[in-house]
Structures are given as structure tokens and as C-alpha cells.
Motif scaffolding. Sequence first.
Motif, PDB file in Angstrom:
ATOM      1  N   UNK A  50      75.904  42.554  36.419  1.00 18.36           N
ATOM      2  CA  UNK A  50      77.030  42.103  36.129  1.00 18.36           C
ATOM      3  C   UNK A  50      77.927  43.151  35.012  1.00 18.36           C
ATOM      4  N   UNK A  51      79.250  43.317  35.285  1.00 12.32           N
ATOM      5  CA  UNK A  51      79.709  44.108  34.373  1.00 12.32           C
ATOM      6  C   UNK A  51      80.261  43.339  33.278  1.00 12.32           C
ATOM      7  N   UNK A  52      80.002  43.995  31.964  1.00  5.68           N
ATOM      8  CA  UNK A  52      80.502  43.208  30.866  1.00  5.68           C
ATOM      9  C   UNK A  52      81.429  44.282  30.038  1.00  5.68           C
ATOM     10  N   UNK A  61      64.217  56.913  26.162  1.00  2.00           N
ATOM     11  CA  UNK A  61      62.690  57.201  26.223  1.00  2.00           C
ATOM     12  C   UNK A  61      62.249  57.985  24.851  1.00  2.00           C
ATOM     13  N   UNK A  62      60.920  57.520  24.436  1.00  2.00           N
ATOM     14  CA  UNK A  62      60.528  58.034  22.961  1.00  2.00           C
ATOM     15  C   UNK A  62      61.679  58.294  22.157  1.00  2.00           C
ATOM     16  N   UNK A  63      62.364  57.482  21.915  1.00  2.00           N
ATOM     17  CA  UNK A  63      63.635  57.298  20.524  1.00  2.00           C
ATOM     18  C   UNK A  63      64.518  57.955  20.855  1.00  2.00           C
ATOM     19  N   UNK A  64      64.711  58.664  22.355  1.00  2.00           N
ATOM     20  CA  UNK A  64      66.168  59.253  22.370  1.00  2.00           C
ATOM     21  C   UNK A  64      66.676  58.851  23.599  1.00  2.00           C
ATOM     22  N   UNK A  65      68.017  58.815  23.517  1.00  2.00           N
ATOM     23  CA  UNK A  65      68.958  58.581  24.560  1.00  2.00           C
ATOM     24  C   UNK A  65      69.012  59.517  25.774  1.00  2.00           C
ATOM     25  N   UNK A  66      68.440  59.161  26.860  1.00  2.92           N
ATOM     26  CA  UNK A  66      68.386  60.050  27.983  1.00  2.92           C
ATOM     27  C   UNK A  66      69.670  59.653  29.178  1.00  2.92           C
ATOM     28  N   UNK A  67      70.344  58.477  29.096  1.00  8.69           N
ATOM     29  CA  UNK A  67      71.304  58.186  29.808  1.00  8.69           C
ATOM     30  C   UNK A  67      72.018  57.101  29.210  1.00  8.69           C
ATOM     31  N   UNK A  68      73.451  57.053  29.821  1.00  7.52           N
ATOM     32  CA  UNK A  68      74.357  56.201  28.814  1.00  7.52           C
ATOM     33  C   UNK A  68      75.354  55.739  30.255  1.00  7.52           C
ATOM     34  N   UNK A  69      75.741  54.354  30.026  1.00  9.02           N
ATOM     35  CA  UNK A  69      76.612  54.081  30.985  1.00  9.02           C
ATOM     36  C   UNK A  69      77.451  52.740  30.436  1.00  9.02           C
ATOM     37  N   UNK A  70      78.550  52.381  30.935  1.00 12.94           N
ATOM     38  CA  UNK A  70      79.462  51.450  30.474  1.00 12.94           C
ATOM     39  C   UNK A  70      79.161  50.184  31.193  1.00 12.94           C
TER      40      UNK A  70
END
Length: 71
Positions: A50-52, A61-70
Motif C-alpha cells: 500500500x502507498x502511504x 544492508x550492513x548498516x548502510x542504505x542501499x535503496x530508497x523509495x517513497x
Amino acid sequence: MADLPNLPDNPQDDIEAYVGLAQESAEEQARARGWTTVRSLPPGAIITMEFLSGRLNFEVKDGTVHRCWQG
């Protein structure tokens, strides 16, 4: 008819700028920039689709952001 809910707008933000940041730093920065919900998930996590409005999702992964989305 019921009134429409007052949903938050997505902040004007470059979400790709979060990729490569440490999880804690990315979460703090996102909240400071107006995201009402920040969700950090491990790679391959099973999530609802669902979109919020106002939510920013991080794949971490391993404490680092690898991907981001709304949403």
C-alpha cells in the motif's frame, strides 16, 4: 459521504541522496526534512504494497542504505 482524510504530502527531497548513508544518519535526516514515517528494511523483506503518503522506505544492508523509495 465521509470527508477525505488529511494525508501528509511528500516533502520536496532528493531521495537518491540517502543511498550510501549510514542507517541512523539517513533516518534522522529524513525526519528532519519532513518525512512523517521512515521505515528501514533488510534486503528482500516481505512488505505490504500500500502507498502511504509521507513515508520514506530504506533498504538497509550492513548498516548502510542501499535503496530508497517513497510510499
